[in-house]
Scaffold this motif. Structure first.
Motif, PDB file in Angstrom:
ATOM      1  N   ARG A   1       0.831  -1.206   0.000  1.00 28.48           N
ATOM      2  CA  ARG A   1       0.000   0.000   0.000  1.00 28.48           C
ATOM      3  C   ARG A   1       0.870   1.263   0.000  1.00 28.48           C
ATOM      4  O   ARG A   1       0.609   2.220  -0.749  1.00 28.48           O
ATOM      5  CB  ARG A   1      -0.916   0.000   1.225  1.00 28.48           C
ATOM      6  CG  ARG A   1      -1.871   1.194   1.286  1.00 28.48           C
ATOM      7  CD  ARG A   1      -2.718   1.155   2.538  1.00 28.48           C
ATOM      8  NE  ARG A   1      -1.927   1.442   3.736  1.00 28.48           N
ATOM      9  CZ  ARG A   1      -2.420   1.445   4.976  1.00 28.48           C
ATOM     10  NH1 ARG A   1      -3.704   1.166   5.176  1.00 28.48           N
ATOM     11  NH2 ARG A   1      -1.641   1.719   6.015  1.00 28.48           N
ATOM     12  N   ALA A   2       1.913   1.266   0.834  1.00 36.20           N
ATOM     13  CA  ALA A   2       2.814   2.420   0.879  1.00 36.20           C
ATOM     14  C   ALA A   2       3.529   2.612  -0.456  1.00 36.20           C
ATOM     15  O   ALA A   2       3.643   3.733  -0.963  1.00 36.20           O
ATOM     16  CB  ALA A   2       3.826   2.233   2.011  1.00 36.20           C
TER      17      ALA A   2
ATOM     18  N   ASP B   1       3.510   1.717   7.077  1.00 40.77           N
ATOM     19  CA  ASP B   1       2.095   1.724   7.432  1.00 40.77           C
ATOM     20  C   ASP B   1       1.425   3.068   7.170  1.00 40.77           C
ATOM     21  O   ASP B   1       0.311   3.311   7.626  1.00 40.77           O
ATOM     22  CB  ASP B   1       1.879   1.304   8.890  1.00 40.77           C
ATOM     23  CG  ASP B   1       2.759   2.065   9.873  1.00 40.77           C
ATOM     24  OD1 ASP B   1       3.605   2.874   9.431  1.00 40.77           O
ATOM     25  OD2 ASP B   1       2.620   1.840  11.090  1.00 40.77           O
ATOM     26  N   ASP B   2       2.085   3.940   6.411  1.00 42.47           N
ATOM     27  CA  ASP B   2       1.520   5.235   6.050  1.00 42.47           C
ATOM     28  C   ASP B   2       1.326   5.322   4.542  1.00 42.47           C
ATOM     29  O   ASP B   2       1.807   4.484   3.778  1.00 42.47           O
ATOM     30  CB  ASP B   2       2.430   6.369   6.532  1.00 42.47           C
ATOM     31  CG  ASP B   2       2.576   6.390   8.053  1.00 42.47           C
ATOM     32  OD1 ASP B   2       1.604   6.022   8.741  1.00 42.47           O
ATOM     33  OD2 ASP B   2       3.662   6.764   8.538  1.00 42.47           O
TER      34      ASP B   2
ATOM     35  N   THR C   1       8.175  11.019  10.392  1.00 43.71           N
ATOM     36  CA  THR C   1       9.119  10.537   9.392  1.00 43.71           C
ATOM     37  C   THR C   1       8.547  10.560   7.982  1.00 43.71           C
ATOM     38  O   THR C   1       9.227  10.961   7.025  1.00 43.71           O
ATOM     39  CB  THR C   1       9.561   9.106   9.739  1.00 43.71           C
ATOM     40  OG1 THR C   1       9.899   9.038  11.122  1.00 43.71           O
ATOM     41  CG2 THR C   1      10.766   8.710   8.918  1.00 43.71           C
ATOM     42  N   SER C   2       7.300  10.128   7.812  1.00 48.61           N
ATOM     43  CA  SER C   2       6.732   9.994   6.474  1.00 48.61           C
ATOM     44  C   SER C   2       6.503  11.334   5.778  1.00 48.61           C
ATOM     45  O   SER C   2       6.156  11.357   4.590  1.00 48.61           O
ATOM     46  CB  SER C   2       5.413   9.220   6.537  1.00 48.61           C
ATOM     47  OG  SER C   2       5.637   7.891   6.946  1.00 48.61           O
ATOM     48  N   THR C   3       6.686  12.438   6.487  1.00 46.49           N
ATOM     49  CA  THR C   3       6.541  13.759   5.867  1.00 46.49           C
ATOM     50  C   THR C   3       7.864  14.314   5.375  1.00 46.49           C
ATOM     51  O   THR C   3       7.884  15.341   4.690  1.00 46.49           O
ATOM     52  CB  THR C   3       5.935  14.778   6.856  1.00 46.49           C
ATOM     53  OG1 THR C   3       6.888  15.080   7.894  1.00 46.49           O
ATOM     54  CG2 THR C   3       4.651  14.240   7.476  1.00 46.49           C
TER      55      THR C   3
ATOM     56  N   LEU D   1      -1.075  10.493   4.922  1.00 45.92           N
ATOM     57  CA  LEU D   1      -2.029   9.789   5.781  1.00 45.92           C
ATOM     58  C   LEU D   1      -1.237   8.961   6.784  1.00 45.92           C
ATOM     59  O   LEU D   1      -0.531   8.020   6.408  1.00 45.92           O
ATOM     60  CB  LEU D   1      -2.936   8.874   4.960  1.00 45.92           C
ATOM     61  CG  LEU D   1      -4.084   9.507   4.192  1.00 45.92           C
ATOM     62  CD1 LEU D   1      -4.796   8.443   3.360  1.00 45.92           C
ATOM     63  CD2 LEU D   1      -5.069  10.178   5.131  1.00 45.92           C
ATOM     64  N   TRP D   2      -1.375   9.323   8.056  1.00 46.59           N
ATOM     65  CA  TRP D   2      -0.681   8.617   9.147  1.00 46.59           C
ATOM     66  C   TRP D   2      -1.707   7.693   9.789  1.00 46.59           C
ATOM     67  O   TRP D   2      -2.565   8.129  10.549  1.00 46.59           O
ATOM     68  CB  TRP D   2      -0.150   9.637  10.143  1.00 46.59           C
ATOM     69  CG  TRP D   2       0.689   9.079  11.244  1.00 46.59           C
ATOM     70  CD1 TRP D   2       1.459   7.969  11.230  1.00 46.59           C
ATOM     71  CD2 TRP D   2       0.862   9.667  12.553  1.00 46.59           C
ATOM     72  NE1 TRP D   2       2.113   7.809  12.435  1.00 46.59           N
ATOM     73  CE2 TRP D   2       1.759   8.841  13.258  1.00 46.59           C
ATOM     74  CE3 TRP D   2       0.351  10.807  13.175  1.00 46.59           C
ATOM     75  CZ2 TRP D   2       2.145   9.112  14.574  1.00 46.59           C
ATOM     76  CZ3 TRP D   2       0.741  11.077  14.470  1.00 46.59           C
ATOM     77  CH2 TRP D   2       1.637  10.239  15.160  1.00 46.59           C
TER      78      TRP D   2
END
Length: 314
Positions: A22-23, A93-94, A163-165, A211-212
């Motif tokens: 998905r990521a 998972d994001d 982190t994902s940003t 999306l977190w």
């Protein structure tokens, strides 16, 4: 054959094949297409390897490590293998919204310093509600350690980086690697160390681009409470914080981890730590007292009420 990437997307993963795919798909769906996706599988993981092989996009590369080393090490391996000038980090998972990289590259192009770190707001999604974080962006001249740690509300903070940003020059991520072995506050630790360099500035996209996913029935690193480890990290990195920020972190973030011990000794130790090495404000004392006196479930319900979210009655 796709053109040479200018952005490398680094995704660490282990034993979560569906989430990893998905990521990956959210990265490959970016409006900015000149990218590669580097998935670092943290140890032998046949299921994840098989699921990723089915994605069928030549921009995807998979690196499988011989043994697990945890997410910070996997991110460092990914940055070390990145081909792009820029590296963007994405937890498995994001998800990213489609214009995430396009918008961040626009901000990077207008930066005042040669090595900008570009973050963004994000949507924190739980089964009960969506919340946009951070609630505010740094004020001009505001010390970043205070932006990340000093509260303006009794039940929540305002500053945030996840982190994902993060989009940053690949060279910077190699020059300032993630701290291997640190279980929590990985992005806070990295950001505060990165911005100490004269050529670095931190920028934020005002809009939510990530999306977190905070599934409340799934284990996350961010739900673990290794307060002793965090205290050791804090003491070893006192120079990253202003006295105001040091006290705020100790009396809010660190105390939230330690409060379930219900230990008077720990209560006194953290209060002494904040007062000896920091400069607490009135709201820090109020936060500290409510964290240690209210049961975690009740505190969470009050926080939800204050923030206008549906209350979890569990």
């Amino acid at each position: 054959m796709f053109s040479a990437p200018d952005v490398s997307v680094v995704i660490p993963t282990r034993n979560r094949p569906d989430l990893a795919v998905r990521a990956v798909r959210s990265a490959l769906a970016q409006t900015h297409e000149a990218l590669e996706v580097v998935v670092v599988v943290d140890g032998p993981d046949p299921d994840t390897r098989a699921n990723l092989a089915a994605v069928g996009d030549e921009r995807l590369r998979v690196i499988e490590l011989a043994r697990p080393g945890k997410a910070p090490n996997a991110r460092n391996v990914g940055a070390g293998n990145a081909r792009g000038r820029w590296t963007a980090l994405l937890d498995d998972d994001d998800e990213w919204l489609p214009t995430k990289l396009e918008r961040q590259l626009e901000l990077a192009a207008a930066a005042n310093r040669p090595s900008p770190v570009v973050a963004s707001r994000m949507i924190s999604r739980t089964p009960r509600a969506d919340t946009v974080l951070p609630r505010r962006l740094p004020a001009p001249g505001e010390p970043l350690s205070e932006y990340f740690t000093v509260r303006r509300g009794l039940f929540h903070g305002d500053g945030f980086i996840q982190t994902s940003t993060i989009l940053a020059p690949t060279e910077l991520l190699r020059r300032v690697p993630f701290t291997v072995g640190l279980r929590r506050q990985q992005e806070l630790d990295w950001a505060l160390r990165a911005v100490r360099h004269d050529d670095v500035e931190l920028l934020y996209a005002d809009e939510a681009l990530v999306l977190w996913h905070q599934d409340e029935d799934r284990d996350r690193i961010s739900l673990a409470n290794p307060w002793q480890d965090q205290l050791a990290w804090l003491r070893g990195n006192r120079d990253l914080f202003t006295p105001r920020a040091y006290a705020a972190f100790t009396m809010s973030v660190l105390s939230s981890m330690a409060a379930p011990t219900r230990s008077t000794r720990v209560f006194r130790e953290l209060l002494a730590e904040a007062r000896t090495h920091g400069r607490p404000g009135a709201l820090d004392y109020l936060t500290f007292v409510q964290i240690w006196t209210l049961p975690p479930g009740l505190r969470a319900q009050v926080r939800d009420l204050v923030m206008g979210r549906p209350v979890d009655a569990r």
